[in-house]
Design an enzyme around this catalytic site. Structure first.
Site, PDB file in Angstrom:
ATOM      1  N   THR A 177       0.867  -1.175   0.000  1.00 25.19           N
ATOM      2  CA  THR A 177       0.000   0.000   0.000  1.00 25.19           C
ATOM      3  C   THR A 177       0.903   1.224   0.000  1.00 25.19           C
ATOM      4  OG1 THR A 177      -1.800  -1.105   1.134  1.00 25.19           O
ATOM      5  CG2 THR A 177      -1.725   1.294   1.307  1.00 25.19           C
TER       6      THR A 177
ATOM      7  N   LYS B 218      -8.024   1.763  -2.672  1.00 27.29           N
ATOM      8  CA  LYS B 218      -7.761   1.415  -1.271  1.00 27.29           C
ATOM      9  C   LYS B 218      -7.779   2.653  -0.382  1.00 27.29           C
ATOM     10  CE  LYS B 218      -5.061  -0.866   2.160  1.00 27.29           C
ATOM     11  NZ  LYS B 218      -3.969  -1.726   2.574  1.00 27.29           N
TER      12      LYS B 218
ATOM     13  N   LYS C 108      -1.193   5.618   8.430  1.00 31.96           N
ATOM     14  CA  LYS C 108      -0.446   5.569   7.161  1.00 31.96           C
ATOM     15  C   LYS C 108      -1.395   5.771   5.970  1.00 31.96           C
ATOM     16  CE  LYS C 108       1.839   2.327   4.043  1.00 31.96           C
ATOM     17  NZ  LYS C 108       2.062   0.923   3.710  1.00 31.96           N
TER      18      LYS C 108
END
Lengths: 294, 294
Positions: free
Chosen positions: B96, B171, B246
């Site tokens: 990611t 995402k 994050k």
């Protein structure tokens, strides 16, 4: 069948009162707007001049008013509902108002031997007309038991949330989540647009993943993925931005009074406040995406 | 069956690689941590020293790395994956990372005749171990078609979100909704507590109403209503607050770069930043309710 005094025959109150007439109750209505009273009469109801007069003749009093100050007035003023109702009368306030006022009025009613419930609704004018409202109810179990079958004649889901004021508490907590999550979903769609990710793709992924929420899957703020959502009809309300702002402000009032920290709730109230100030208060609250898009 | 180079055998990468071995692939692993490489060998894999070496021998290269800088390094450095892989090799980055890096790396790979996908996952270590991850995939259809059956050996839901970088975009958009809605649900429960409304009552009402969201109904931040949620085990992660922070920062980077306004997303990033700074970064992200409660 009961004799019901119905105070407040607005967009919500009138169809609710009409459903009670259809169910066979004797409904006596009060409203400042003569046209609304005439509509109630046309549906088989009767007109009464003052809330106190209606309350003195009723087994059950239902109120559906715009804000806490109106509720305080019709219940607590001299000659008002609390003073005029006979002991044992069931009082149901369906207005969405601040928790503190709901609890003050309930206390005054209880002191006079009356049974009081706060029972704010969700489902909008459509739900009021169809008799499919959700009622979130606060107050003593004894009052809830008496009220339940009457509320079922105006709604589909009736939930007892606890003592006085808890109906209001449940509604503002739910709607605070809704207001925040509608902005969250809108920001995600706007970010997706900027990144070149199609609306339908984001919907397909997030609606089956951890981003799933009612604001996306039942009330999607972009046209396409959910055909029934207001986004597909130029954000015609639905549930207006002004109503959402009202509920977010009630949540902030309750947070301040009770000492809860609701930073995102406060931020959502600010964003809806700016959206309403931009002249879009009567637009559906999901139209906030256009404001976020800028 | 393919020869697969697997770069990054951490908490997520190792079980993913093990599932590929179980499916019959020949897996050659690279990691800076010798213990992880030993575990891969114990599971039937082989060890290779450098990403470029693994890439030069592989049909498929999969990377699972902590951040964009690592991805940039292993793909673009001299002797790295892009330089070493044979034309036609399929490259799948499951990390990611930021959308811009994903697109830069994909462009460099494409220029060398390689097929590149960004395919970040959701589902955590549990999903990686069980082979039930969700892959959100960006890149050319030709690459997606080749990758799909391999991803199915590590996951359950494989979604093609569009061109290069769109897996990352999907995402972060999803997780931005999740981060915001978890705070929304937490604030609502804290407000309910202060107003004397029981957790279970608010859950019963909001979970069937317009406040419904995954953060409430699948991952409830108070113990009780959803027995499997981390709240019932003292907020043991699950998905850590540091990981949520994050992702929220990646969303903010993407918003700034692309010109999207995501005020609530920024606010959520600030709240998670303060929560992580309070020493709770390894706690489940739903533990933010304790921070909100104060």
């Amino acid at each position: 069948m009961a004799r019901i005094g119905f105070i407040g025959l607005g967009n919500m109150g009138l169809p609710m009162a009409q459903n009670l007439i259809k169910a066979g109750h004797q409904v006596e209505g009060v409203d400042v707007n003569p046209a609304s009273v005439e509509k109630l009469k046309a549906a088989g109801g009767a007109a009464v001049d003052m809330p106190g007069v209606a309350a003195g003749r009723a087994d059950v009093v239902i109120t559906m008013l715009p804000a806490g100050q109106h509720v305080r007035d019709v219940y607590l003023a001299p000659g008002g509902i609390v003073e005029s109702a006979n002991p044992g009368t069931l009082l149901i306030d369906c207005s969405t108002i601040d928790v503190a006022t709901a609890r003050d009025v309930a206390k005054a009613a209880e002191a006079r031997g009356l049974l009081m419930l706060d029972a704010p609704v969700s489902g909008g004018v459509g739900g009021a007309t169809a008799g499919t409202l959700t009622f979130m109810v606060g107050g003593p179990a004894q009052a809830f038991v008496r009220a339940e079958h009457i509320l079922q004649q105006m709604g589909k889901t009736i939930v007892h949330a606890g003592g006085a004021g808890n109906g209001q508490a449940a509604k503002i907590c739910n709607n605070m989540i809704l207001g925040i999550s509608m902005i969250a979903v809108s920001e995600a769609f706007v970010l997706a647009e900027q990144l070149g990710l199609e609306h339908q793709k984001l919907f397909d992924i997030a609606s089956k993943s951890s981003g799933q929420c009612w604001a996306m899957t039942s009330y999607c703020p972009v046209p396409g993925p959910v055909p029934a959502s207001p986004a597909n009809r130029d954000y015609a309300a639905g549930f207006t931005a002004a109503m959402m702002l009202k509920d977010l402000k009630l949540a902030q009032d309750a947070a301040k009074t009770s000492g809860a920290v609701t930073e995102m709730g406060a931020n959502a109230a600010k964003i809806y406040s700016r959206y309403v100030e931009s002249g879009e208060g009567s637009r559906d609250f999901s139209g906030v995406i256009r404001f976020i898009r800028g």
